[in-house]
Design a protein around this motif. Structure first.
Motif, PDB file in Angstrom:
ATOM      1  N   GLN A  65       0.824  -1.219   0.000  1.00 52.11           N
ATOM      2  CA  GLN A  65       0.000   0.000   0.000  1.00 52.11           C
ATOM      3  C   GLN A  65       0.853   1.262   0.000  1.00 52.11           C
ATOM      4  OE1 GLN A  65      -2.346  -0.829   3.496  1.00 52.11           O
ATOM      5  NE2 GLN A  65      -3.969  -1.870   2.341  1.00 52.11           N
ATOM      6  N   HIS A  66       2.025   1.171   0.613  1.00 53.30           N
ATOM      7  CA  HIS A  66       2.943   2.317   0.659  1.00 53.30           C
ATOM      8  C   HIS A  66       3.853   2.389  -0.564  1.00 53.30           C
ATOM      9  CE1 HIS A  66       2.610   2.463   5.357  1.00 53.30           C
ATOM     10  NE2 HIS A  66       1.535   2.929   4.749  1.00 53.30           N
ATOM     11  N   GLY A  67       3.756   1.401  -1.438  1.00 56.10           N
ATOM     12  CA  GLY A  67       4.522   1.426  -2.677  1.00 56.10           C
ATOM     13  C   GLY A  67       5.990   1.103  -2.533  1.00 56.10           C
ATOM     14  N   ILE A  68       6.373   0.388  -1.451  1.00 62.90           N
ATOM     15  CA  ILE A  68       7.802   0.137  -1.218  1.00 62.90           C
ATOM     16  C   ILE A  68       8.170  -1.335  -1.363  1.00 62.90           C
ATOM     17  CG2 ILE A  68       8.025   2.148   0.286  1.00 62.90           C
ATOM     18  CD1 ILE A  68       8.025   0.243   2.681  1.00 62.90           C
ATOM     19  N   GLY A  69       7.199  -2.187  -1.668  1.00 58.90           N
ATOM     20  CA  GLY A  69       7.464  -3.616  -1.787  1.00 58.90           C
ATOM     21  C   GLY A  69       6.249  -4.396  -1.336  1.00 58.90           C
ATOM     22  N   GLY A  70       6.474  -5.618  -0.876  1.00 61.41           N
ATOM     23  CA  GLY A  70       5.362  -6.394  -0.345  1.00 61.41           C
ATOM     24  C   GLY A  70       4.485  -7.011  -1.411  1.00 61.41           C
ATOM     25  N   HIS A  71       3.245  -7.313  -1.020  1.00 60.48           N
ATOM     26  CA  HIS A  71       2.309  -8.011  -1.905  1.00 60.48           C
ATOM     27  C   HIS A  71       0.898  -7.541  -1.575  1.00 60.48           C
ATOM     28  CE1 HIS A  71      -0.115 -11.369  -3.496  1.00 60.48           C
ATOM     29  NE2 HIS A  71       0.899 -11.580  -4.318  1.00 60.48           N
ATOM     30  N   PRO A  72       0.051  -7.337  -2.592  1.00 59.19           N
ATOM     31  CA  PRO A  72      -1.295  -6.793  -2.322  1.00 59.19           C
ATOM     32  C   PRO A  72      -2.153  -7.671  -1.420  1.00 59.19           C
ATOM     33  CG  PRO A  72      -1.097  -7.552  -4.595  1.00 59.19           C
ATOM     34  CD  PRO A  72       0.281  -7.526  -4.028  1.00 59.19           C
ATOM     35  N   GLU A  73      -1.912  -8.984  -1.422  1.00 56.29           N
ATOM     36  CA  GLU A  73      -2.695  -9.882  -0.584  1.00 56.29           C
ATOM     37  C   GLU A  73      -1.866 -10.483   0.546  1.00 56.29           C
ATOM     38  OE1 GLU A  73      -4.234 -12.716  -3.310  1.00 56.29           O
ATOM     39  OE2 GLU A  73      -5.569 -11.282  -4.307  1.00 56.29           O
ATOM     40  N   GLY A  74      -0.623 -10.042   0.668  1.00 53.67           N
ATOM     41  CA  GLY A  74       0.225 -10.511   1.758  1.00 53.67           C
ATOM     42  C   GLY A  74       0.914 -11.833   1.519  1.00 53.67           C
ATOM     43  N   ALA A  75       0.784 -12.406   0.325  1.00 49.92           N
ATOM     44  CA  ALA A  75       1.408 -13.699   0.053  1.00 49.92           C
ATOM     45  C   ALA A  75       2.926 -13.601   0.192  1.00 49.92           C
ATOM     46  CB  ALA A  75       1.054 -14.173  -1.351  1.00 49.92           C
ATOM     47  N   PRO A  76       3.569 -14.634   0.715  1.00 53.19           N
ATOM     48  CA  PRO A  76       5.029 -14.598   0.862  1.00 53.19           C
ATOM     49  C   PRO A  76       5.721 -14.682  -0.491  1.00 53.19           C
ATOM     50  CG  PRO A  76       4.187 -16.743   1.486  1.00 53.19           C
ATOM     51  CD  PRO A  76       2.988 -15.879   1.263  1.00 53.19           C
ATOM     52  N   PRO A  77       6.956 -14.223  -0.579  1.00 56.59           N
ATOM     53  CA  PRO A  77       7.692 -14.350  -1.835  1.00 56.59           C
ATOM     54  C   PRO A  77       8.092 -15.796  -2.066  1.00 56.59           C
ATOM     55  CG  PRO A  77       9.147 -13.500  -0.144  1.00 56.59           C
ATOM     56  CD  PRO A  77       7.764 -13.574   0.475  1.00 56.59           C
ATOM     57  N   PRO A  78       8.019 -16.277  -3.312  1.00 52.07           N
ATOM     58  CA  PRO A  78       8.557 -17.614  -3.582  1.00 52.07           C
ATOM     59  C   PRO A  78      10.071 -17.607  -3.448  1.00 52.07           C
ATOM     60  CG  PRO A  78       8.018 -16.508  -5.633  1.00 52.07           C
ATOM     61  CD  PRO A  78       7.526 -15.617  -4.530  1.00 52.07           C
ATOM     62  N   ILE A  79      10.638 -18.748  -3.104  1.00 49.94           N
ATOM     63  CA  ILE A  79      12.088 -18.891  -3.109  1.00 49.94           C
ATOM     64  C   ILE A  79      12.480 -19.605  -4.399  1.00 49.94           C
ATOM     65  CG2 ILE A  79      14.079 -19.966  -2.001  1.00 49.94           C
ATOM     66  CD1 ILE A  79      12.794 -19.483   0.658  1.00 49.94           C
TER      67      ILE A  79
END
Length: 253
Positions: free
Chosen positions: A100-114
């Protein structure tokens, strides 16, 4: 005496302020490659073969934030085995807030894949890494991989991507992420993968923790490559913890 700019005490930063310190550039139109390593004062990146012996509370805190911000975490197969990797499990609400702050993350909170880089795909499909993953891991491999092994990894929940013949070139690896819209790339090692990316001029940023200890021994350094290279870096940030840990962020000039 010249004053060093951009030096901050880690204790002065709450979690939101720390995330802003490590924000990825906004409006990326392609992958931005950030590497994260920890090293002792005398240059060792492992103790008894693993990095855990160098971890401090400050390093763990930044490690968590970097994963909260990333679209994908990339490692080499040797790092997967040596460090006994599991899946990434960042706080979902913080991932949403960062987005939401435009600095990273995911819109639904899903973790990053490795994503694991391996020319042969010789990974154990029964390893914790696959059972512990909340999202399908990416196995980036070559046409040399045994089809039966690929099937076993896919049955374990992985997405297998062929990105080369005998080897995976750094540019081909980055194209895999670009094609999937994974622009905030976090490389967690090892030295060969980081060295190959840096030698190819594809590392945009290095986050380096210096742990306040000397370890000696014969351990290697954080970057290994076939030849030497010159990649000028500029210090963008320096965080200091009360225990002596130094957390630097360097960006390519």
């Amino acid at each position: 005496m010249q004053r060093i700019h951009n030096v901050t005490q880690l204790a002065d930063l709450d979690d939101d302020a720390l995330a802003r310190c490590y924000a990825y550039p906004r409006h990326l139109d392609g992958p931005w490659v950030r590497a994260n390593f920890v090293s002792s004062i005398d240059g060792a990146f492992t103790v008894d073969g693993v990095s855990a012996g160098l971890g401090t509370a400050a390093d763990k805190r930044v490690f968590t934030v970097l994963r909260e911000l990333a679209d994908v975490v990339v490692i080499g197969a040797g790092t997967l085995r040596a460090e006994n990797y599991g899946g990434a499990h960042p706080d979902r609400q913080r991932r949403i807030t960062h987005h939401q702050h435009g600095i990273g993350g995911h819109p639904e909170g899903a973790p990053p894949p490795i994503a694991v880089v391996t020319a042969t795909a010789k990974l154990d499909p029964g390893a914790k890494f696959f059972a512990d993953a909340e999202v399908p891991p990416l196995i980036i491999t070559t046409t040399q991989a045994d089809p039966a092994q690929i099937t076993a990894l896919e049955d374990a929940g992985a997405v297998v991507v062929i990105a080369g013949t005998a080897a995976i070139m750094p540019a081909a690896l980055i194209r895999v992420f670009a094609q999937r819209g994974l622009h905030r790339v976090l490389c967690e090692g090892g030295p060969h993968l980081f060295g190959q990316l840096a030698e190819a001029g594809l590392v945009d940023e290095l986050c380096l923790t210096t742990a306040p200890m000397l370890v000696g021994g014969t351990g290697g350094r954080i970057s290994l490559s076939a030849s030497t290279f010159d990649l000028p870096m500029a210090r963008k940030q320096l965080l200091l913890d009360d225990d002596g840990t130094v957390l630097a962020r360097w960006a390519r000039r």
